[in-house]
Motif scaffolding. Structure first.
Motif, short mmCIF file in Angstrom:
data_model
loop_
_atom_site.label_atom_id
_atom_site.label_comp_id
_atom_site.label_asym_id
_atom_site.label_seq_id
_atom_site.Cartn_x
_atom_site.Cartn_y
_atom_site.Cartn_z
N GLN A 1 -12.91 32.15 2.83
CA GLN A 1 -12.58 30.75 3.03
C GLN A 1 -11.95 30.13 1.79
O GLN A 1 -11.92 30.70 0.71
CB GLN A 1 -13.83 29.95 3.41
N HIS B 1 -9.55 31.12 14.64
CA HIS B 1 -9.95 32.13 13.66
C HIS B 1 -11.22 32.84 14.11
O HIS B 1 -12.26 32.22 14.32
CB HIS B 1 -10.19 31.48 12.30
N GLN C 1 -12.89 27.39 14.57
CA GLN C 1 -13.59 28.46 13.87
C GLN C 1 -14.58 29.15 14.81
O GLN C 1 -15.50 28.51 15.33
CB GLN C 1 -14.34 27.91 12.65
N LEU D 1 -7.94 23.22 13.70
CA LEU D 1 -8.64 24.46 13.39
C LEU D 1 -9.78 24.69 14.36
O LEU D 1 -10.55 23.78 14.66
CB LEU D 1 -9.20 24.39 11.96
N PHE E 1 -13.40 27.89 6.78
CA PHE E 1 -12.22 28.39 7.48
C PHE E 1 -11.39 29.28 6.56
O PHE E 1 -11.31 29.09 5.35
CB PHE E 1 -11.37 27.22 7.98
#
Length: 495
Positions: A121, A202, A150, A148, A179
């Motif tokens: 990260q 991600h 996650q 984003l 992240f």
């Protein structure tokens, strides 16, 4: 209950109750992929009529006997205007259920995966050095068009983590999500250059082999892989075996519409003393992921493994030789024969070759972005492909060998010094340091110790940082022209 099992339990519970539901990948602040039909799916009561509304579109379908449903919105243009996506379900008793997702944008969506170097990260991480310049970067990290998502981390989530939900990019979100730093820098560059919203999904897991990310169908796709999904293997992460991460960390996002994939993985396969079999696995993984999303030409870009002293580590089950990392570099380059793929070099981005987690993730993300801008979005980017060996020629009666590269335009020495890390060998297969000179776009190598050269190796060293670069400063990829057998594992009697 483990977090990944809790997620599956909640989804199953919703299905059993016949509630109208979508997977966690759908939520407030999400980004939908532009210019492609957009898949929206979920569950409701069997035989219910489900209607999806977004951006003046309305699509309806009927759930199947298991309560599953899927619609595809027509392709949408990019839009940074926040809008609502609404879903309603009308069951056989005329009961209506509703869902609403707010602040939905349309732009570019990418899926990021791999092991710990993708997972690392923006900021400190236990047991690792923090990423370069993270404190200053966090002061300018607010970027609302960058969204984003996650997935579950390798370790048990900490209190305050933000997982399995979309967030606007900010210093707080990056920190609480932990992240991917490489992903963040990639997304920021795309937002800046394309001027459209960008969504990043991600899902990485440190210390895992590529087999864990492959579906069963991938193993059936090549005779060299058949049956391997059933063979237990020593795993750096306990309990993570073939196909498990495909099931738990990839399929929950299929078929969420996206543009392409970023992949940074392979360290665990180096530790297994692998060679070209890794290229076979890479090809199978790429094909299977593209097939799962129904995107046979989706771009798939991956990072070269960073230099690291694998051969000096004594605690791993296999004692590796210095050839082990170059062997996987060779396999990574071999996988570039798959169309619409690209490899970003990293040999020049490592400050400490004893650290398997290099701290410069800014240039990793930026190189991914420049590659995507050129190869996916058609931008005129300067020399985004690292130079690769193309041909070897020995002029008649010469004691020198001529090498060509592709792309060949603008090859130079990064520091103005003689070219480094070229080796040359004769029929005796003994390599000697070689003098290498650029002439007319070719590299001419020679050594007085090898009057009749037959083979060249370049940057064939686990700590390699060669100075042969293209006009953009990207280093040439390591290679060898021979196919002589390699010893990747120290024989047990020699340990």
């Amino acid at each position: 209950m483990r977090p990944r099992l809790l997620c599956l339990f909640l989804l199953l519970a919703a299905l059993l109750r016949a509630d109208l539901a979508c997977p966690p990948i759908f939520g407030d602040h999400m980004v939908l992929q532009r210019d492609l039909p957009v898949a929206v799916w979920g569950t409701a009561e069997p035989a219910a009529t489900v209607t999806v509304r977004f951006a003046d579109q309305e699509k309806a379908t009927t759930t199947d006997a298991s309560g599953r449903w899927l619609v595809r919105l027509d392709a949408l243009p990019a839009s940074a205007d926040p809008r609502d996506l609404t879903i309603s379900a009308l069951n056989r008793e005329s009961k209506i259920e509703n869902l609403k997702f707010e602040d939905v944008l349309v732009g570019e969506v990418w899926f990021l995966s791999g092991q710990s170097n993708m997972e690392k990260q923006l900021g400190p991480r236990r047991g690792q050095q923090p990423t370069d310049g993270y404190e200053e970067e966090l002061t300018r990290a607010d970027c609302p068009p960058l969204r984003l998502f996650q997935g579950l981390h390798a370790l048990k989530p900490k209190e305050g983590d933000i997982l399995l939900e979309w967030r606007r990019c900010s210093a707080e979100a990056l920190t609480r999500m932990e992240f991917s730093a490489a992903g963040y820098y990639f997304g920021r560059e795309l937002v800046r250059e394309l001027g459209v919203p960008v969504g990043l999904i991600h899902s990485s897991f440190g210390g895992t082999r590529i087999e864990a990310w492959m579906p069963p169908a991938a193993f059936a796709s090549d005779p060299a892989l058949r049956g391997l999904e059933k063979v237990p293997y020593d795993s750096w992460v306990k309990g993570v075996q073939a196909t498990e991460l495909w099931t738990e960390r990839v399929t929950p996002y299929v078929p969420f519409t996206l543009r392409g994939f970023l992949w940074y993985q392979g360290e665990a396969n180096v530790m297994n003393a692998e060679h070209l079999e890794y290229a076979v696995k890479m090809r199978a993984l790429i094909a299977s992921w593209r097939a799962a999303w129904g995107r046979p030409d989706a771009p798939f870009y991956f990072a070269q493994l960073a230099p690291f002293t694998y051969s000096r580590i004594k605690v791993w089950p296999k004692q590796l030789t210095p050839d082990s990392l170059p062997a996987v570099w060779e396999a990574q380059a071999a996988a570039l024969d798959v169309p619409h793929t690209g490899l970003i070099p990293t040999t020049d981005l490592v400050g400490n070759v004893k650290d398997i987690h290099p701290t410069n993730k800014h240039d990793v993300g930026r190189r991914f972005a420049r590659l995507a801008l050129a190869e996916t979005y058609g931008r005129k980017e300067n020399a985004v492909q690292a130079p690769r060996f193309q041909t070897l020629r020995r002029p008649w009666f010469s004691q020198k060998l001529e090498l060509t590269f592709t792309p060949a335009v603008g090859l130079r020495s990064r520091d103005g010094q003689p070219l480094t890390l070229f080796q040359i060998a004769g029929a005796d297969r003994k390599f000697h340091p070689a003098e290498a000179v650029l002439k007319g776009g070719k590299v001419v190598v020679s050594s007085p110790a090898v009057p009749k050269p037959v083979a060249v190796r370049f940057a064939w060293d686990e700590t390699a940082n060669p100075n042969l670069v293209n006009p953009a400063g990207l280093p040439a990829l390591p290679f060898r022209t021979d196919d002589w057998p390699l010893t990747l594992e120290v024989p047990k009697e020699a340990k």
